[in-house]
Scaffold this motif. Structure first.
Motif, PDB file in Angstrom:
ATOM      1  N   ALA A 197       0.755  -1.295   0.027  1.00  0.00           N
ATOM      2  CA  ALA A 197      -0.035   0.078  -0.036  1.00  0.00           C
ATOM      3  C   ALA A 197       0.828   1.194  -0.047  1.00  0.00           C
ATOM      4  CB  ALA A 197      -0.902   0.070   1.109  1.00  0.00           C
ATOM      5  N   ALA A 198       0.362   2.141  -0.667  1.00  0.00           N
ATOM      6  CA  ALA A 198       1.044   3.553  -0.546  1.00  0.00           C
ATOM      7  C   ALA A 198       0.825   4.332   0.632  1.00  0.00           C
ATOM      8  CB  ALA A 198       0.404   4.520  -1.661  1.00  0.00           C
ATOM      9  N   VAL A 199       1.827   5.114   0.964  1.00  0.00           N
ATOM     10  CA  VAL A 199       1.623   5.534   2.163  1.00  0.00           C
ATOM     11  C   VAL A 199       1.623   7.197   1.972  1.00  0.00           C
ATOM     12  CG1 VAL A 199       3.031   6.314   4.541  1.00  0.00           C
ATOM     13  CG2 VAL A 199       3.052   4.131   3.715  1.00  0.00           C
ATOM     14  N   ARG A 200       0.767   7.967   2.506  1.00  0.00           N
ATOM     15  CA  ARG A 200       0.614   9.368   2.485  1.00  0.00           C
ATOM     16  C   ARG A 200       1.604   9.968   3.188  1.00  0.00           C
ATOM     17  NH1 ARG A 200      -5.649  10.072   3.377  1.00  0.00           N
ATOM     18  NH2 ARG A 200      -5.279  12.458   2.684  1.00  0.00           N
ATOM     19  N   LEU A 201       2.004  11.251   2.753  1.00  0.00           N
ATOM     20  CA  LEU A 201       3.003  11.958   3.360  1.00  0.00           C
ATOM     21  C   LEU A 201       2.844  12.245   5.201  1.00  0.00           C
ATOM     22  CD1 LEU A 201       5.708  13.130   2.697  1.00  0.00           C
ATOM     23  CD2 LEU A 201       4.700  15.385   2.165  1.00  0.00           C
ATOM     24  N   THR A 202       1.562  12.344   5.157  1.00  0.00           N
ATOM     25  CA  THR A 202       1.026  12.642   6.615  1.00  0.00           C
ATOM     26  C   THR A 202       1.311  11.459   7.347  1.00  0.00           C
ATOM     27  OG1 THR A 202      -1.177  12.185   6.087  1.00  0.00           O
ATOM     28  CG2 THR A 202      -0.329  14.581   6.317  1.00  0.00           C
ATOM     29  N   GLU A 203       1.077  10.366   6.817  1.00  0.00           N
ATOM     30  CA  GLU A 203       1.366   8.876   7.442  1.00  0.00           C
ATOM     31  C   GLU A 203       2.808   8.686   7.619  1.00  0.00           C
ATOM     32  OE1 GLU A 203      -2.351   6.295   6.133  1.00  0.00           O
ATOM     33  OE2 GLU A 203      -0.956   6.800   4.389  1.00  0.00           O
ATOM     34  N   PHE A 204       3.490   9.041   6.568  1.00  0.00           N
ATOM     35  CA  PHE A 204       5.151   8.658   6.734  1.00  0.00           C
ATOM     36  C   PHE A 204       5.335   9.652   7.872  1.00  0.00           C
ATOM     37  CE2 PHE A 204       9.098  10.892   5.491  1.00  0.00           C
ATOM     38  CZ  PHE A 204       9.970   9.848   5.425  1.00  0.00           C
ATOM     39  N   HIS A 205       5.008  11.018   8.072  1.00  0.00           N
ATOM     40  CA  HIS A 205       5.503  11.763   9.072  1.00  0.00           C
ATOM     41  C   HIS A 205       4.964  11.375  10.370  1.00  0.00           C
ATOM     42  CE1 HIS A 205       7.622  14.750   7.003  1.00  0.00           C
ATOM     43  NE2 HIS A 205       6.686  14.870   6.032  1.00  0.00           N
ATOM     44  N   PHE A 250      10.608   7.106  16.301  1.00  0.00           N
ATOM     45  CA  PHE A 250      11.862   7.784  16.530  1.00  0.00           C
ATOM     46  C   PHE A 250      11.647   8.992  17.793  1.00  0.00           C
ATOM     47  CE2 PHE A 250      12.639   6.150  12.268  1.00  0.00           C
ATOM     48  CZ  PHE A 250      13.518   5.237  12.904  1.00  0.00           C
ATOM     49  N   GLY A 251      10.643   9.528  17.879  1.00  0.00           N
ATOM     50  CA  GLY A 251      10.150  10.570  18.568  1.00  0.00           C
ATOM     51  C   GLY A 251      10.094  11.825  17.999  1.00  0.00           C
ATOM     52  N   GLN A 252       9.212  12.676  18.374  1.00  0.00           N
ATOM     53  CA  GLN A 252       9.144  13.943  17.333  1.00  0.00           C
ATOM     54  C   GLN A 252      10.599  14.894  17.186  1.00  0.00           C
ATOM     55  OE1 GLN A 252       6.224  16.627  18.286  1.00  0.00           O
ATOM     56  NE2 GLN A 252       6.624  18.155  17.019  1.00  0.00           N
ATOM     57  N   VAL A 253      11.276  14.956  18.272  1.00  0.00           N
ATOM     58  CA  VAL A 253      12.337  15.721  17.978  1.00  0.00           C
ATOM     59  C   VAL A 253      13.617  14.995  17.332  1.00  0.00           C
ATOM     60  CG1 VAL A 253      14.592  16.796  19.185  1.00  0.00           C
ATOM     61  CG2 VAL A 253      12.255  17.152  20.117  1.00  0.00           C
ATOM     62  N   ARG A 254      13.816  13.659  17.560  1.00  0.00           N
ATOM     63  CA  ARG A 254      14.863  12.995  16.937  1.00  0.00           C
ATOM     64  C   ARG A 254      14.329  12.554  15.406  1.00  0.00           C
ATOM     65  NH1 ARG A 254      16.660   6.769  17.469  1.00  0.00           N
ATOM     66  NH2 ARG A 254      18.484   6.884  16.297  1.00  0.00           N
ATOM     67  N   GLY A 255      12.901  12.333  15.197  1.00  0.00           N
ATOM     68  CA  GLY A 255      12.623  12.247  14.008  1.00  0.00           C
ATOM     69  C   GLY A 255      12.447  13.265  12.960  1.00  0.00           C
TER      70      GLY A 255
END
Length: 67
Positions: free
Chosen positions: A2-10, A17-22
């Motif tokens: 399945a394709a992944v939308r950009l929002t799902e990717f983020h 990885f957590g917000q800051v590290r990611g």
């Protein structure tokens, strides 16, 4: 596959990885498997978010169950 939308990717990056590290990884970490681009550069260049996610998972040894 399945394709992944950009929002799902983020969301997946931040969940793994957590917000800051990611957020930092997306713009700072160069992935040789993505032609020496960062994840953010690869997405901007047209790579599918699913491919970029997989490259990050391989690079950072994310267990297969969480890929």
């Amino acid at each position: 596959m399945a394709a992944v939308r950009l929002t799902e990717f983020h969301e997946m990056v931040r969940e793994e990885f957590g917000q800051v590290r990611g957020d930092s990884m997306l713009i700072d970490h160069v992935l040789q498997s993505l032609d020496g681009m960062t994840a953010a550069e690869a997405v901007e260049a047209g790579w599918e978010p699913r491919e970029v996610w997989r490259a990050l998972c391989v690079e950072f040894d994310v267990p297969p169950a969480r890929r």
